[in-house]
Design a protein around this motif. Structure first.
Motif, PDB file in Angstrom:
ATOM      1  N   HIS A 251      -1.552  -3.808  34.187  1.00  0.00           N
ATOM      2  CA  HIS A 251      -2.760  -3.255  33.569  1.00  0.00           C
ATOM      3  C   HIS A 251      -2.491  -2.846  32.130  1.00  0.00           C
ATOM      4  O   HIS A 251      -3.295  -3.114  31.228  1.00  0.00           O
ATOM      5  CB  HIS A 251      -3.248  -2.043  34.372  1.00  0.00           C
ATOM      6  N   TYR A 254      -2.101  -6.194  29.981  1.00  0.00           N
ATOM      7  CA  TYR A 254      -3.367  -6.877  29.699  1.00  0.00           C
ATOM      8  C   TYR A 254      -4.183  -6.083  28.677  1.00  0.00           C
ATOM      9  O   TYR A 254      -4.761  -6.642  27.747  1.00  0.00           O
ATOM     10  CB  TYR A 254      -4.181  -7.049  30.984  1.00  0.00           C
ATOM     11  N   ALA A 255      -4.221  -4.759  28.859  1.00  0.00           N
ATOM     12  CA  ALA A 255      -4.992  -3.918  27.947  1.00  0.00           C
ATOM     13  C   ALA A 255      -4.425  -3.976  26.531  1.00  0.00           C
ATOM     14  O   ALA A 255      -5.167  -4.097  25.554  1.00  0.00           O
ATOM     15  CB  ALA A 255      -4.988  -2.474  28.457  1.00  0.00           C
ATOM     16  N   THR A 336      -7.957  -1.815  33.779  1.00  0.00           N
ATOM     17  CA  THR A 336      -7.496  -2.368  32.500  1.00  0.00           C
ATOM     18  C   THR A 336      -8.414  -1.956  31.357  1.00  0.00           C
ATOM     19  O   THR A 336      -7.948  -1.601  30.264  1.00  0.00           O
ATOM     20  CB  THR A 336      -7.417  -3.898  32.592  1.00  0.00           C
TER      21      THR A 336
END
Length: 498
Positions: A251, A254-255, A336
């Motif tokens: 998470h 991706y963020a 995310t």
């Protein structure tokens, strides 16, 4: 990655292994190599232009400072990086244990790390080629390296994921690194060429010709420490997240990757003009360098703050459009997107650090101030992250990252005027404040308007129109000169760059 592996144990294992190419990219392509070798090649080009008068073509080729620079640095670099890559392959279990001590099953991460360790060699050569070509004002081949990299990763992953699982992504990283070298090789041979290696018994005149090389290597330590401290933010993030539930590392990754896109786009301006600033510094024209740096800061800050407003305002819609399919669930989207909104608070800091660090390393003398400023920001990141992760988990880690990089940006902004280029710090700070107000208004508008349209793709697409319009309207209302004079700034910036 999100479609095939989602956000869980497999993706976490790959991301631990991906720390190696991420660090290698920072050191060998983006920061250290560029900050070291672009000025070195710029100085060599300046000396080439001054020394060719009265020489035949053959004499000029034999005494070419650029080829002498290549001959004295590239062979040593290749040998050193090959040795480092070999050590990483052997020591992969130890590397994983240090990076993620709380990982429940580290074996998969070890296997992936042994594959990604090969990028240390390929990234080093690719970064060297990129720096040389950018100094020669050849930007297309260096711009193609990440296209090649992604082609290698995605192609290998799609072809082999059913057989190798997430190991296919690691193999794709190794394949993509090789493609980064090959896509630049023809342009490097055509524009730069390979020079003869420096002999041990070189004469005094030979050593004098190699002086730009010696100056460049005198800057290695501060540049490397700066780049390592900067990339260590990712190490802190994954170290702290390793003890959280599975998927936390994914998470965060991706963020971070999506949130940093506005920063990457804004720094393209500084990437193109960095050789120009370096050559102005080499020629002693500090006033010209000051104007270019101030204009770069204005344009880069405007671009990153407009992008920040879009990322924060439309975070759920952006993540849903990009990732929510296959193994990536709606809960992953919500987690995310929330983390990405926290990360985005530090985007201006990331942009300023990237833009302000370049002038520090444009001078032909070592400077430790950026490394010290970065170490102060890293310390803030570590302390705040260790404290905040207990109560806020991934949000605390992202918030600590934003606090640390903002601290570094503030130190660099204050320090550049008295040490390198006498930019108008107060004027720049006031401009940043006005642009931040415009970004806050645009962000609030997007946050409210985004959920009103159920379809995430349509909502995000309209946001790409609404947010810049609100940013421009608010910037004009508060008389932010970067907004009102944007067409003139862009025209002047790129006319000067040519």
């Amino acid at each position: 990655m999100a479609h095939l592996f989602g956000a869980g144990h497999d993706s976490d294992a790959f991301l631990i292994a991906w720390t190696v190419p991420e660090m290698a990219s920072t050191l060998l392509i983006e920061d250290a190599m560029a900050l070291l070798m672009v000025p070195a090649f710029s100085h060599a080009l300046a000396r080439r232009a001054a020394s060719r008068t009265g020489l035949t073509r053959r004499e000029a080729r034999a005494k070419d400072p650029v080829r002498l620079l290549v001959g004295s640095t590239l062979p040593r670099l290749v040998l050193f990086l090959a040795a480092v890559a070999s050590v990483l392959v052997v020591a992969a279990p130890l590397v994983v244990g240090v990076l993620a001590p709380g990982l429940p099953d580290p074996q998969l991460a070890v296997q992936c790390t042994r594959l990604t360790a090969l990028t240390v060699l390929s990234f080093g050569i690719a970064g060297y080629f990129s720096a040389a070509l950018r100094a020669h004002r050849s930007f297309l081949p260096p711009a193609a390296i990440y296209v090649s990299y992604n082609v290698g990763i995605i192609g290998t992953m799609v072809a082999l994921h059913a057989l190798w699982g997430v190991r296919a992504a690691a193999a794709g990283v190794a394949c993509g690194g090789l493609l980064m070298v090959l896509v630049q090789l023809p342009a490097f041979i055509r524009n730069v060429g390979f020079g003869p290696p420096r002999t041990r018994g070189a004469s005094r005149s030979q050593r004098d010709r190699d002086r730009p090389t010696l100056i460049a290597f005198g800057m290695i330590a501060p540049v490397i420490f700066f780049a390592v401290f900067r990339q260590s933010q990712v190490l802190v993030e994954r170290f702290l997240a390793a003890s959280l539930p599975p998927g936390a590392i994914s998470h965060l990754n991706y963020a971070q990757k999506v949130a940093q896109m506005p920063m990457v786009l804004s720094l393209m301006i500084c990437t193109v003009t960095f050789p120009v600033v370096a050559q102005a510094m080499a020629g002693g024209d500090r006033e010209k360098a000051r104007r270019r740096v101030e204009q770069d800061l204005a344009l880069a800050s405007l671009a990153v703050l407009m992008g920040t407003a879009l990322v924060i305002g439309y975070a759920p819609q952006i993540i849903q459009v990009l990732f929510e399919r296959g193994a990536f669930t709606h809960q992953d989207t919500l987690a995310t997107a929330s983390v990405m909104r926290v990360y985005a608070v530090g985007l201006l800091g990331h942009c300023l650090v990237g833009a302000l660090s370049r002038p520090f390393f444009s001078a032909a003398r070592p400077t430790w101030f950026p490394a010290l400023a970065m170490s102060a920001g890293l310390l803030v990141n570590i302390v705040a992250g260790a404290f905040a992760v207990r109560w806020w988990g991934t949000y605390g880690i992202a918030g600590a990252n934003a606090a640390g990089i903002t601290t570094t940006a503030a130190l660099l902004l204050v320090g550049i005027g008295s040490r390198i280029i006498a930019i108008h710090v107060r004027q720049v700070a006031v401009s940043l404040g006005r642009l931040s107000v415009a970004a806050a208004a645009a962000c609030a508008t997007g946050w409210i308007a985004g959920p009103m349209i159920p379809d995430p793709l349509l909502s995000a697409a309209l946001g790409c129109l609404l947010v810049p319009a609100m940013f421009g309207a608010c910037g004009t209302a508060i008389r932010a000169l970067e907004v009102t004079a944007l067409p003139t700034l862009i025209t002047q910036r790129f006319r000067n760059a040519r």
